[in-house]
Design an enzyme around this catalytic site. Structure first.
Site, PDB file in Angstrom:
ATOM      1  N   ARG A   1      11.596   3.914   2.382  1.00 40.32           N
ATOM      2  CA  ARG A   1      11.241   3.052   3.517  1.00 40.32           C
ATOM      3  C   ARG A   1      12.449   2.211   3.848  1.00 40.32           C
ATOM      4  O   ARG A   1      13.096   1.654   2.954  1.00 40.32           O
ATOM      5  CB  ARG A   1      10.066   2.160   3.138  1.00 40.32           C
ATOM      6  CG  ARG A   1       9.873   1.014   4.096  1.00 40.32           C
ATOM      7  CD  ARG A   1       8.610   0.243   3.846  1.00 40.32           C
ATOM      8  NE  ARG A   1       7.450   0.969   4.317  1.00 40.32           N
ATOM      9  CZ  ARG A   1       6.261   0.410   4.532  1.00 40.32           C
ATOM     10  NH1 ARG A   1       6.077  -0.869   4.299  1.00 40.32           N
ATOM     11  NH2 ARG A   1       5.261   1.122   4.976  1.00 40.32           N
TER      12      ARG A   1
ATOM     13  N   ARG B   1       0.806  -1.237   0.000  1.00 36.97           N
ATOM     14  CA  ARG B   1       0.000   0.000   0.000  1.00 36.97           C
ATOM     15  C   ARG B   1       0.832   1.277   0.000  1.00 36.97           C
ATOM     16  O   ARG B   1       0.540   2.222  -0.732  1.00 36.97           O
ATOM     17  CB  ARG B   1      -0.912   0.040   1.246  1.00 36.97           C
ATOM     18  CG  ARG B   1      -2.165  -0.727   1.091  1.00 36.97           C
ATOM     19  CD  ARG B   1      -2.587  -1.279   2.428  1.00 36.97           C
ATOM     20  NE  ARG B   1      -1.677  -2.364   2.758  1.00 36.97           N
ATOM     21  CZ  ARG B   1      -1.907  -3.649   2.466  1.00 36.97           C
ATOM     22  NH1 ARG B   1      -3.044  -3.982   1.917  1.00 36.97           N
ATOM     23  NH2 ARG B   1      -1.029  -4.588   2.743  1.00 36.97           N
ATOM     24  N   THR B   2       1.848   1.309   0.860  1.00 31.98           N
ATOM     25  CA  THR B   2       2.603   2.565   0.978  1.00 31.98           C
ATOM     26  C   THR B   2       3.335   2.841  -0.328  1.00 31.98           C
ATOM     27  O   THR B   2       3.365   3.971  -0.808  1.00 31.98           O
ATOM     28  CB  THR B   2       3.586   2.483   2.166  1.00 31.98           C
ATOM     29  OG1 THR B   2       2.825   2.098   3.319  1.00 31.98           O
ATOM     30  CG2 THR B   2       4.253   3.816   2.427  1.00 31.98           C
TER      31      THR B   2
ATOM     32  N   LYS C   1      26.533  -4.467  -4.000  1.00 27.30           N
ATOM     33  CA  LYS C   1      27.970  -4.549  -4.317  1.00 27.30           C
ATOM     34  C   LYS C   1      28.792  -3.881  -3.232  1.00 27.30           C
ATOM     35  O   LYS C   1      29.988  -3.650  -3.416  1.00 27.30           O
ATOM     36  CB  LYS C   1      28.250  -3.841  -5.644  1.00 27.30           C
ATOM     37  CG  LYS C   1      27.542  -4.408  -6.848  1.00 27.30           C
ATOM     38  CD  LYS C   1      28.009  -3.633  -8.090  1.00 27.30           C
ATOM     39  CE  LYS C   1      27.136  -3.825  -9.281  1.00 27.30           C
ATOM     40  NZ  LYS C   1      27.347  -2.760 -10.264  1.00 27.30           N
TER      41      LYS C   1
ATOM     42  N   HIS D   1       6.138   6.431  11.061  1.00 34.23           N
ATOM     43  CA  HIS D   1       5.518   6.254   9.751  1.00 34.23           C
ATOM     44  C   HIS D   1       4.608   7.463   9.544  1.00 34.23           C
ATOM     45  O   HIS D   1       3.385   7.362   9.588  1.00 34.23           O
ATOM     46  CB  HIS D   1       4.721   4.944   9.754  1.00 34.23           C
ATOM     47  CG  HIS D   1       4.376   4.410   8.402  1.00 34.23           C
ATOM     48  ND1 HIS D   1       4.440   5.177   7.253  1.00 34.23           N
ATOM     49  CD2 HIS D   1       3.936   3.180   8.019  1.00 34.23           C
ATOM     50  CE1 HIS D   1       4.066   4.427   6.224  1.00 34.23           C
ATOM     51  NE2 HIS D   1       3.756   3.221   6.661  1.00 34.23           N
TER      52      HIS D   1
HETATM   53  C1  NCD Z   1       2.380  -0.741   8.282  1.00 35.64           C
HETATM   54  C2  NCD Z   1       3.883  -0.631   8.237  1.00 35.64           C
HETATM   55  O1  NCD Z   1       4.522  -1.051   7.290  1.00 35.64           O
HETATM   56  O2  NCD Z   1       4.380  -0.098   9.212  1.00 35.64           O
HETATM   57  N1  NCD Z   1       1.739  -0.925   7.072  1.00 35.64           N
HETATM   58  C3  NCD Z   1       1.600   0.094   6.198  1.00 35.64           C
HETATM   59  O3  NCD Z   1       2.471   0.903   5.972  1.00 35.64           O
HETATM   60  N2  NCD Z   1       0.380   0.203   5.587  1.00 35.64           N
HETATM   61  C4  NCD Z   1       1.908  -1.691   9.287  1.00 35.64           C
HETATM   62  C5  NCD Z   1       2.298  -3.112   9.192  1.00 35.64           C
HETATM   63  O4  NCD Z   1       3.130  -3.520   8.388  1.00 35.64           O
HETATM   64  O5  NCD Z   1       1.738  -3.876   9.987  1.00 35.64           O
END
Ligand code: NCD
Length: 358
Positions: free
Chosen positions: A139, A89-90, A118, A172
């Site tokens: 991320r 999703r993100t 590498k 997040h």
């Molecule tokens: C969350 C995350 O990655 O922190 N999910 C997300 O970003 N939608 C929560 C999770 O992974 O449980």
């Protein structure tokens, strides 16, 4: 105006989040973030501006003419999605947000396909991305990496903004923005978010979405927070300390049903077992009482909402999915709108979009 260029990394790193905030702003006095790294960068006024912008983008995008206008707004920009931790999703909602605004994107989703494999340092990888792109959405499993990279880039010859799309167990911020957007929309015609009770349930120790959202909720008046988790996964002290410092009403309990009875929103989370220090560690914890099913649905008030950052496992029974209070599907789509708003604002296009003729 504070500039991140004027401060050494070890001094910046040691500042409180509140003291770091001004160093991360866009400049020009509008207080919007340039780098978005943690939830503490957003106060109520910024949240209101971003939700208004997300609503505006959502509306404009409904017509073909409007959608084409939006596609022109940032057609001159490119963004790099650098995800070295799993994401559906993100990743996709940031990608879709970029597409709405006409931004061209590139991505690395697996360090094994980049030169990091590498032996290249992350600093060098980021410098490489900044040579080709105008923004990095990243991320990482490593807490604080987004901050370090933001500092590095701001002190390089090609400064570009960083959006933290999840850092370690820590923060997040864009998830918290979409959670707030969802809460604000859910209670929009029902008296608003002030004065509500929000329950968090699940792995509150390692869930970064919980820390970021808990903080953003402190921007609203008299929002009570209830934390429901098994002892081993209790909400960490740093979150509780913030609530104490801000005199926010909160409760820690193991009784989900009692919490649901008094809640307006229930935010379920999955067990974050990827952080286990030994394999199977989380499986030993009895989580059976921390699941939302038909009984909890009965107890939830008729105007209440059930939320989840997703992905879910079995912490929300699928029998809840078609209940109008199950907000997790809309929550997911809201992520695309609020991220489009944040990206547009980061590049300084808030006023133009707010005041366009569509
Ligand atoms: C969350 C995350 O990655 O922190 N999910 C997300 O970003 N939608 C929560 C999770 O992974 O449980």
């Amino acid at each position: 105006m504070a500039s991140i260029k004027e401060i050494e990394w070890d001094v910046f790193e040691g500042l409180s989040l509140a003291d770091k905030k001004p160093y991360l702003e866009r400049g020009g006095g509008d207080a919007m973030p340039y780098h978005t790294l943690f939830a503490q960068q957003f106060d109520r006024s910024l949240l209101e501006r971003l939700t208004a912008l997300a609503n505006r983008i959502r509306f404009i995008n409904k017509s073909r003419e409007g959608a084409l206008y939006l596609k022109g707004v940032l057609a001159h920009k490119r963004a790099m999605l650098y995800f070295s931790q799993p994401s559906s999703r993100t990743f996709l909602s940031h990608l879709a947000a970029c597409q709405i605004l006409g931004i061209t994107t590139g991505s690395v989703r697996d360090a094994a396909t980049s030169s990091e494999f590498k032996g290249e340092s992350r600093e060098d990888s980021i410098r490489t991305f900044s040579s080709y792109f105008d923004m990095i959405i990243m991320r990482s499993p490593e807490q604080g990496l987004a901050e370090k990279m933001a500092w590095e880039l701001s002190n390089s010859s090609r400064p570009i903004p960083i959006l933290n799309a999840g850092s370690g167990k820590d923060q997040h911020p864009t998830q918290a923005l979409l959670d707030i957007y969802t809460l604000v929309r859910s209670f929009e015609n029902k008296g608003g978010l002030d004065g509500r009770t929000v329950t968090f349930c699940g792995d509150l120790l390692r869930g970064r979405t919980v820390r970021s959202l808990s903080y953003l909720l402190t921007n609203f008046r008299d929002v009570k927070q209830i934390f429901v988790a098994p002892k081993a996964l209790r909400v960490p002290d740093d979150v509780v300390d913030v609530l104490r410092e801000k005199a926010v009403d909160f409760e820690i309990t193991e009784d989900l049903q009692a919490a649901v009875r008094v809640s307006d929103a229930v935010y379920m989370t999955r067990i974050q077992d990827e952080w286990d220090s030994s394999k199977g560690e989380s499986a030993k914890i009895d989580t059976s009482r921390f699941k939302f099913g038909a009984q909890e649905l009965e107890l939830l008030n008729p105007d209440g909402v059930i939320m989840h950052p997703l992905p879910r496992r079995d912490e929300i029974a699928t029998c809840c999915d078609r209940d109008p209070r199950a907000m997790y599907w809309r929550q997911m789509r809201n992520g695309m709108w609020i991220r489009a708003a944040l990206i547009a604002a980061t590049f300084g296009y808030e006023n133009e979009i707010m005041n366009c003729g569509y």
